[in-house]
Design a protein around this motif. Sequence first.
Motif, PDB file in Angstrom:
ATOM      1  N   VAL A  60      16.600  10.088  -8.461  1.00  0.00           N
ATOM      2  CA  VAL A  60      15.914  11.399  -9.240  1.00  0.00           C
ATOM      3  C   VAL A  60      14.750  10.475  -9.724  1.00  0.00           C
ATOM      4  O   VAL A  60      13.792  11.192  -9.527  1.00  0.00           O
ATOM      5  CB  VAL A  60      16.945  12.159 -10.182  1.00  0.00           C
TER       6      VAL A  60
ATOM      7  N   LYS B  44      27.949   4.227 -11.954  1.00  0.00           N
ATOM      8  CA  LYS B  44      28.164   5.510 -11.769  1.00  0.00           C
ATOM      9  C   LYS B  44      26.960   6.540 -12.132  1.00  0.00           C
ATOM     10  O   LYS B  44      26.506   7.463 -11.486  1.00  0.00           O
ATOM     11  CB  LYS B  44      29.527   6.330 -12.548  1.00  0.00           C
TER      12      LYS B  44
ATOM     13  N   ARG C 274      23.756   5.694  -9.911  1.00  0.00           N
ATOM     14  CA  ARG C 274      23.709   6.304  -8.739  1.00  0.00           C
ATOM     15  C   ARG C 274      23.168   7.705  -8.542  1.00  0.00           C
ATOM     16  O   ARG C 274      22.607   8.038  -7.458  1.00  0.00           O
ATOM     17  CB  ARG C 274      25.246   6.531  -8.061  1.00  0.00           C
ATOM     18  N   PHE C 275      23.208   8.230  -9.627  1.00  0.00           N
ATOM     19  CA  PHE C 275      22.531   9.688  -9.651  1.00  0.00           C
ATOM     20  C   PHE C 275      20.958   9.454 -10.039  1.00  0.00           C
ATOM     21  O   PHE C 275      20.248  10.064  -9.709  1.00  0.00           O
ATOM     22  CB  PHE C 275      23.135  10.591 -10.589  1.00  0.00           C
TER      23      PHE C 275
END
Length: 99
Positions: free
Chosen positions: A84, A76, A79-80
């Motif tokens: 970035v 989780k 995924r971010f």
Amino acid sequence: MRKTHYSTFQKFFHKPSFKPSTKPRPFKAYSFVPFSPLAMLDPTILTIGGIVLGIAIIERILERWGVIDLVDQFAKVMRFILPVTFYGALFYFFATFIL
């Protein structure tokens, strides 16, 4: 009729070197690849890549150990963080190495 000009061998080879009648014009060369591929060996980019690779290896090790809920938490977060980090490193590369 044209006049023929005769020159001896010695006169021909003992002439001082002549300068060309036209001067070479300076020109600017443009390249579509404004950076060297060796620029990817920048320590900042290598560090970012090493951190991301290390996190991926840790995630795989945790998966083998059977700690699935911790792996899900990693997934989780990653995924971010991965997009970035990728776009940040790409922006840093182009901002730093374009001439």
